[in-house]
Design an enzyme around this catalytic site. Structure first.
Site, PDB file in Angstrom:
ATOM      1  N   GLY A  58      -1.792 -23.009   9.244  1.00 24.17           N
ATOM      2  CA  GLY A  58      -0.465 -22.390   9.329  1.00 24.17           C
ATOM      3  C   GLY A  58       0.617 -23.267   8.734  1.00 24.17           C
ATOM      4  O   GLY A  58       0.654 -23.516   7.534  1.00 24.17           O
ATOM      5  N   GLY A  62      -0.105 -11.182  20.235  1.00 25.09           N
ATOM      6  CA  GLY A  62      -0.303 -11.199  18.789  1.00 25.09           C
ATOM      7  C   GLY A  62      -1.075 -12.397  18.275  1.00 25.09           C
ATOM      8  O   GLY A  62      -1.168 -12.600  17.063  1.00 25.09           O
ATOM      9  N   LYS A 102       0.829  -1.212   0.000  1.00 31.03           N
ATOM     10  CA  LYS A 102       0.000   0.000   0.000  1.00 31.03           C
ATOM     11  C   LYS A 102       0.858   1.255   0.000  1.00 31.03           C
ATOM     12  O   LYS A 102       0.523   2.241  -0.650  1.00 31.03           O
ATOM     13  CB  LYS A 102      -0.915  -0.006   1.232  1.00 31.03           C
ATOM     14  CG  LYS A 102      -2.013  -1.067   1.184  1.00 31.03           C
ATOM     15  CD  LYS A 102      -2.880  -0.994   2.429  1.00 31.03           C
ATOM     16  CE  LYS A 102      -3.966  -2.059   2.385  1.00 31.03           C
ATOM     17  NZ  LYS A 102      -4.810  -2.035   3.623  1.00 31.03           N
ATOM     18  N   ASP A 143     -13.882 -17.829  11.840  1.00 26.68           N
ATOM     19  CA  ASP A 143     -12.587 -18.192  11.242  1.00 26.68           C
ATOM     20  C   ASP A 143     -12.470 -19.711  11.105  1.00 26.68           C
ATOM     21  O   ASP A 143     -12.100 -20.227  10.047  1.00 26.68           O
ATOM     22  CB  ASP A 143     -11.453 -17.646  12.109  1.00 26.68           C
ATOM     23  CG  ASP A 143     -10.082 -18.108  11.643  1.00 26.68           C
ATOM     24  OD1 ASP A 143      -9.529 -17.476  10.724  1.00 26.68           O
ATOM     25  OD2 ASP A 143      -9.561 -19.097  12.196  1.00 26.68           O
ATOM     26  N   LYS A 188     -12.327 -22.330   7.643  1.00 26.46           N
ATOM     27  CA  LYS A 188     -11.314 -23.366   7.449  1.00 26.46           C
ATOM     28  C   LYS A 188     -11.959 -24.744   7.286  1.00 26.46           C
ATOM     29  O   LYS A 188     -11.490 -25.572   6.497  1.00 26.46           O
ATOM     30  CB  LYS A 188     -10.338 -23.358   8.619  1.00 26.46           C
ATOM     31  CG  LYS A 188      -9.491 -22.093   8.680  1.00 26.46           C
ATOM     32  CD  LYS A 188      -8.680 -22.008   9.961  1.00 26.46           C
ATOM     33  CE  LYS A 188      -7.862 -20.724  10.022  1.00 26.46           C
ATOM     34  NZ  LYS A 188      -7.144 -20.577  11.304  1.00 26.46           N
ATOM     35  N   GLU A 198      -6.569 -10.707  17.000  1.00 22.50           N
ATOM     36  CA  GLU A 198      -6.663  -9.425  16.325  1.00 22.50           C
ATOM     37  C   GLU A 198      -7.272  -8.385  17.275  1.00 22.50           C
ATOM     38  O   GLU A 198      -7.843  -8.719  18.313  1.00 22.50           O
ATOM     39  CB  GLU A 198      -7.545  -9.560  15.073  1.00 22.50           C
ATOM     40  CG  GLU A 198      -7.068 -10.583  14.068  1.00 22.50           C
ATOM     41  CD  GLU A 198      -5.817 -10.144  13.326  1.00 22.50           C
ATOM     42  OE1 GLU A 198      -5.515  -8.937  13.330  1.00 22.50           O
ATOM     43  OE2 GLU A 198      -5.127 -11.005  12.759  1.00 22.50           O
TER      44      GLU A 198
END
Length: 431
Positions: free
Chosen positions: A135, A188, A46, A202, A206, A191
């Site tokens: 992941g 972390g 961006k 989420d 998946k 969110e």
């Protein structure tokens, strides 16, 4: 034969920077495996003026998508920009331009995966998406290749690291939900807006990806029954532990002659079940195959380098196909017609926690409700509730249909002697 493969990288956040780091640090290994050099030629960001800690030259960064998609020297597009509409458009345009795509985007693959995979087939391009689920765990490739000769009948697993971290802290460190969520955010794992994680959305996305692949059929997000962490009440984790269970937010999918059933919800696993010992931000998926039996894949479910490892594995696979002229040879059309099970065909055991008036005959009346709906009880426990002028009952049922469960719940909520149905859970891993 090509002597170099050039990559266009869309996005340079947590995963994108991880991909660049792995490709730079493992360049000799990649060249040895493929026989050619693999280079990142363009990176879409961006803000091109932003300072970045990277080995990549500043001149390859651009904020113009056209520069990446229209560059004839770029062979492969890596989409790690996140979001839905912009990412979907970029993937579609890359495929239409004849470029293979590697994506880590679970949102796009859950909502538009079938149409994008069909477009990839039509354009004779690869579309790989290993990093969209689990992941650093090689789930997609294991199911596509390692279990290709088997017939998967069911899978269940922990596919969201945020909720698993929260539940681990609540159980093992006696944290409140709010404190565990704050800790996950600080580290972390969550969110700023954690609703997609804690509400189960989420994990549902998946499970759409995994179930579609496992059963070779089209699964839609609306097909997934979803309950999130907010369904867990105070005392539930301790109570479950007293009965020998661990609470996990789990995804499940099964298929038989009646169709498919996919769900994401808090589930009680026996403490002896392998998934009960999967803690913190780790993910694991337990797969049931007709030939292989039961197998489990376990590992880090998120993070820059674990996720980037899966992306890079897809890059290697796509590069090999390009070098061999085999790109776009894997067909993705669903083998089976979409058929979703009714609630009357979904069977499980259930855990019910109920607050009732402390009166003679209440237990008899409640057990009659179960009996009237064709449900039987395996465990009945009663003990005084210290905070209310009533008694708390815990019932664990034998296997019954979800429709029976819903009918029992409805009648319990309408029964005057029932003060409140405190909580209810599906019990996994037991027949």
């Amino acid at each position: 034969m090509k002597n170099e493969i050039n990559i266009g990288l869309l996005g340079f956040g947590t995963v994108g920077s991880g991909v660049a780091k792995i490709m730079h640090g493992h360049q000799q290994d990649l060249q040895h495996k493929l026989g050619v050099q693999v280079s990142i030629k363009k990176v879409l960001v961006k803000d091109i003026t932003k300072s970045r800690d990277t080995e990549l030259a500043s001149e390859i960064f651009t904020n113009n998508l056209e520069e990446v998609l229209n560059d004839p020297s770029i062979d492969l597009i890596i989409e790690v920009m996140g979001g839905t509409n912009g990412a979907r458009d970029a993937i579609e345009r890359a495929l239409l331009a004849g470029k293979g795509v590697v994506t880590a985007n679970k949102d796009v693959m859950a909502e538009y995966g079938q149409e994008l995979l069909q477009l990839a087939d039509e354009m004779k391009c690869d579309l790989f998406y290993e990093a969209s689920v689990g992941g650093g765990i090689p789930l997609i490739r294991t199911m596509e290749d390692g279990l290709a000769s088997d017939r998967i009948s069911a899978l269940t697993g922990i596919v969201n690291g945020t909720t698993n971290f929260i539940l681990t802290k609540m159980k093992h460190e006696n944290m409140t939900y709010e404190d565990a969520l704050a800790e996950a955010t600080r580290l972390g794992f969550a969110e700023a807006d954690p609703s997609a994680d804690v509400d189960g959305i989420d994990a549902a996305r998946k499970m759409v990806i995994l179930a579609s692949l496992a059963f070779s059929t089209e699964v839609q997000l609306d097909d997934v029954f979803v309950r999130g962490l907010k369904e867990i009440q105070n005392g539930d984790l301790e109570l479950a532990d007293g009965f020998g269970y661990t609470v996990k937010l789990a995804g499940s999918a099964e298929k038989d002659e009646d169709g498919i059933a996919v769900a994401v919800e808090p589930v009680l696993f026996p403490n002896s079940h392998p998934l009960a010992s999967v803690n913190n931000e780790y993910n694991a998926v337990y797969i049931y195959g007709d030939a292989v039996g039961e197998t489990m894949l376990y590992g880090p479910g998120a993070g820059s380098l674990p996720t980037a490892t899966s992306v890079t594995a897809d890059i290697v696979a796509a590069c090999r196909n390009l070098l061999l002229g085999m790109n776009g040879k894997r067909l993705h059309s669903p083998q089976h017609e979409r058929k979703v099970k009714s609630d009357g065909k979904r069977f499980a055991r259930y855990f019910h926690r109920i607050l009732v008036k402390d009166e003679v005959g209440v237990l008899t009346k409640l057990t009659a409700i179960y009996s009237n709906h064709g449900a039987s009880l395996a465990t009945v426990v009663q003990h005084p509730d210290k905070k209310e002028s009533g008694a708390e009952l815990v019932f664990i049922t034998h296997r019954m249909s979800r429709q029976q469960h819903l009918d029992v719940m409805e009648e319990l909520n309408q029964t005057p002697e029932v003060l409140e149905v405190l909580s209810h859970y599906r019990v996994e891993g037991e027949k």
